[in-house]
Design a protein around this motif. Structure first.
Motif, short mmCIF file in Angstrom:
data_model
loop_
_atom_site.label_atom_id
_atom_site.label_comp_id
_atom_site.label_asym_id
_atom_site.label_seq_id
_atom_site.Cartn_x
_atom_site.Cartn_y
_atom_site.Cartn_z
N CYS A 139 0.83 -1.21 0.00
CA CYS A 139 0.00 0.00 0.00
C CYS A 139 0.87 1.26 0.00
O CYS A 139 0.48 2.29 -0.54
CB CYS A 139 -0.91 0.02 1.22
N LEU A 140 2.04 1.15 0.62
CA LEU A 140 2.93 2.30 0.73
C LEU A 140 3.92 2.37 -0.44
O LEU A 140 4.84 3.19 -0.40
CB LEU A 140 3.71 2.22 2.05
N GLN A 141 3.71 1.52 -1.44
CA GLN A 141 4.56 1.50 -2.64
C GLN A 141 6.04 1.36 -2.23
O GLN A 141 6.91 2.08 -2.73
CB GLN A 141 4.34 2.75 -3.47
N ALA A 142 6.30 0.45 -1.30
CA ALA A 142 7.64 0.28 -0.75
C ALA A 142 8.64 -0.24 -1.78
O ALA A 142 8.31 -1.11 -2.59
CB ALA A 142 7.58 -0.67 0.44
N GLN A 143 9.84 0.32 -1.74
CA GLN A 143 10.95 -0.12 -2.59
C GLN A 143 12.23 -0.11 -1.78
O GLN A 143 12.45 0.78 -0.96
CB GLN A 143 11.10 0.80 -3.80
N LEU B 210 9.35 4.61 1.31
CA LEU B 210 7.90 4.53 1.44
C LEU B 210 7.29 5.83 0.92
O LEU B 210 7.77 6.92 1.25
CB LEU B 210 7.50 4.33 2.91
N LYS B 211 6.22 5.72 0.14
CA LYS B 211 5.51 6.91 -0.35
C LYS B 211 4.81 7.57 0.85
O LYS B 211 3.82 7.06 1.37
CB LYS B 211 4.48 6.52 -1.41
N THR B 212 5.31 8.71 1.24
CA THR B 212 4.86 9.34 2.48
C THR B 212 3.40 9.79 2.43
O THR B 212 2.65 9.62 3.40
CB THR B 212 5.76 10.54 2.81
N ALA B 213 2.98 10.35 1.31
CA ALA B 213 1.60 10.85 1.22
C ALA B 213 0.58 9.76 1.44
O ALA B 213 -0.51 10.00 1.97
CB ALA B 213 1.38 11.53 -0.13
N VAL B 214 0.92 8.54 1.06
CA VAL B 214 -0.01 7.41 1.18
C VAL B 214 -0.29 7.10 2.65
O VAL B 214 -1.38 6.63 3.00
CB VAL B 214 0.55 6.17 0.46
N ILE B 215 0.69 7.38 3.52
CA ILE B 215 0.52 7.06 4.94
C ILE B 215 -0.67 7.80 5.54
O ILE B 215 -1.43 7.26 6.35
CB ILE B 215 1.81 7.38 5.72
N SER B 216 -0.85 9.05 5.14
CA SER B 216 -1.92 9.86 5.72
C SER B 216 -3.25 9.71 4.99
O SER B 216 -4.25 10.30 5.39
CB SER B 216 -1.51 11.34 5.72
N GLU B 217 -3.27 8.92 3.93
CA GLU B 217 -4.51 8.70 3.20
C GLU B 217 -5.28 7.51 3.76
O GLU B 217 -4.71 6.66 4.44
CB GLU B 217 -4.22 8.44 1.72
N ASN C 136 -3.85 3.17 11.24
CA ASN C 136 -3.87 4.24 12.24
C ASN C 136 -2.65 4.18 13.16
O ASN C 136 -2.15 5.22 13.61
CB ASN C 136 -5.15 4.19 13.07
N LYS C 137 -2.20 2.98 13.46
CA LYS C 137 -0.99 2.83 14.29
C LYS C 137 0.20 3.44 13.58
O LYS C 137 1.04 4.11 14.20
CB LYS C 137 -0.72 1.34 14.57
#
Length: 229
Positions: A29-33, A111-118, A128-129
């Motif tokens: 979900c966080l587009q991790a690489q 990690l795509k940071t913007a995705v964390i808050s979406e 949420n954690k």
């Protein structure tokens, strides 16, 4: 991703309270690489616009500010398990004013940071954690920046050094401790000349204020007994 140690990630501040199997679910979900870097290789450069924060899986990176005259100021050193670049990643239109470089052979998870808050499209119950953990890390970094300002505000090299070493001793709960910086890095962090810093440390050793060997320090009864350890 080629390989991820989910158990290790569950021990980091960013993934605190999230189980390894949950981390395995959330990383896509966080587009991790993941990416490997060699010593002194740039991770991000001044002027870059970024959208991903990094978490160090192995090795370490340094964050530095370099002015037009070639003077370097060490902002921070990021070690295994710690994050970096999150502020700029949340502001992708804001170019970096620092350089982030691998200090040694280093592996980083981006990690795509913007995705964390979406809102997670997969309705991850542990999302949420992750948000809470990131907010705590941001708050801690803000405190660290405030502490650095207090360390560099004294006019004398001795004042800067005692401020920093006193804080480290209190944080470690001992007058005998290791710091994460080399001598040059410590000079850059305190914004002082390395030779002048070494001379001051030597003088303080002769005065039996401290003992220093590389990045290990032992503090004795100093000026006003400022260290309570």
């Amino acid at each position: 991703m080629e390989y991820t140690d989910y158990i290790f990630l569950s021990t980091t501040g960013l993934f605190k309270g999230i189980q390894p199997q949950e981390i395995q679910q959330i990383l896509p979900c966080l587009q991790a690489q993941e990416k490997d870097y060699i010593k002194d290789q740039a991770v991000y450069r001044i002027g870059d616009n970024i959208s991903s924060m990094g978490i160090v899986l192995n090795g370490s990176v340094v964050i530095e500010n370099n002015d037009l005259w070639g003077h370097t100021s060490l902002i921070d050193k990021i070690e295994k398990g710690q994050i970096f670049g999150e502020t700029y990643a949340y502001l992708p239109s804001e170019p970096l004013t620092v350089t982030i470089t691998a200090e040694e052979k280093t592996r980083i998870l981006f990690l795509k940071t913007a995705v964390i808050s979406e809102v997670c499209s997969n309705s991850c119950s542990f999302h949420n954690k992750l948000i809470k953990n990131l907010l705590e890390l941001l708050a801690q970094k803000n405190l660290n920046l405030t502490k650095r300002i207090s360390h560099t505000s004294p006019r004398s090299i001795r004042g800067k050094l005692l401020s920093y070493l006193s804080f480290q001793a209190k944080a470690k709960g001992s007058r005998d401790f290791m710091i994460p910086f080399s001598r040059q890095q410590l000079a850059d962090y305190l914004n002082v000349d390395r030779s002048a810093l070494s001379a001051e440390i030597s003088k303080m050793q002769k005065e039996h204020i401290l003992t220093s060997q590389k990045n290990r320090f032992i503090l004795y009864g100093t000026e006003n007994d400022s260290v309570d350890a």
